[in-house]
Design an enzyme around this catalytic site. Structure first.
Site: not given
Length: 164
Positions: A44-46, A49
């Site tokens: 999810y962070c990828t 970002a």
């Protein structure tokens, strides 16, 4: 937690290249999207970002810089940036001081242990350093597009209402 209309806390943090960034340097010059995320490299962070990176030029047209913040160190940020071709600036808050100032740290229990975690949160800060939108516990899918609409409204007519 920070709320709409409050002054954004001042801070300085190192980025992926170990260069210090002073948030106050934007004052009077640029709007900012400051997104806090739990960890480099997680799915999810990828997604979040890369989505912000892919649309960075559109934000720039509205005098807006995008800054990602997590508690990962500078080397982790550099690997994350290089592996996924990220163009946005990633700031390292290893001590969690800036996370605390923005109210995005929370103790969560995992496997019987309490751990301090970063809540995925985004702040839209205008050129005067005022928080215009504070979004806590956001969903990454489509988030960059939602935030872009809020940024477009900054230079427009009147203030928009806070979203949660």
């Amino acid at each position: 937690m920070l709320h709409q209309g409050e002054k954004a806390p001042a801070f300085s943090l190192p980025d992926a290249d170990m260069e210090w960034f002073d948030f106050g340097s934007l004052r009077g010059r640029q709007n900012a999207v400051l997104f806090f995320y739990p960890r480099d490299g997680t799915p999810y962070c990828t997604l979040e970002a890369t989505d912000f990176s892919d649309h960075e030029n559109e934000f720039a047209k509205h005098d807006c810089v995008i800054l990602g913040v997590s508690r990962d160190d500078c080397l982790s940020h550099a690997d994350f940036r290089d592996k996924h071709g990220l163009s946005i600036r990633l700031l390292s808050d290893e001590e969690g001081e800036v996370c605390r100032k923005f109210g995005v740290s929370q103790f969560r229990e995992r496997d019987g242990h309490k751990k301090l975690c970063v809540i995925r949160s985004t702040f839209v800060v205008d050129k005067e350093g005022i928080v215009r939108h504070a979004l806590y516990d956001v969903q990454p899918k489509g988030h960059a597009a939602e935030v872009y609409q809020l940024v477009k409204g900054l230079n427009g007519k009147g203030r928009q209402h806070a979203h949660r």
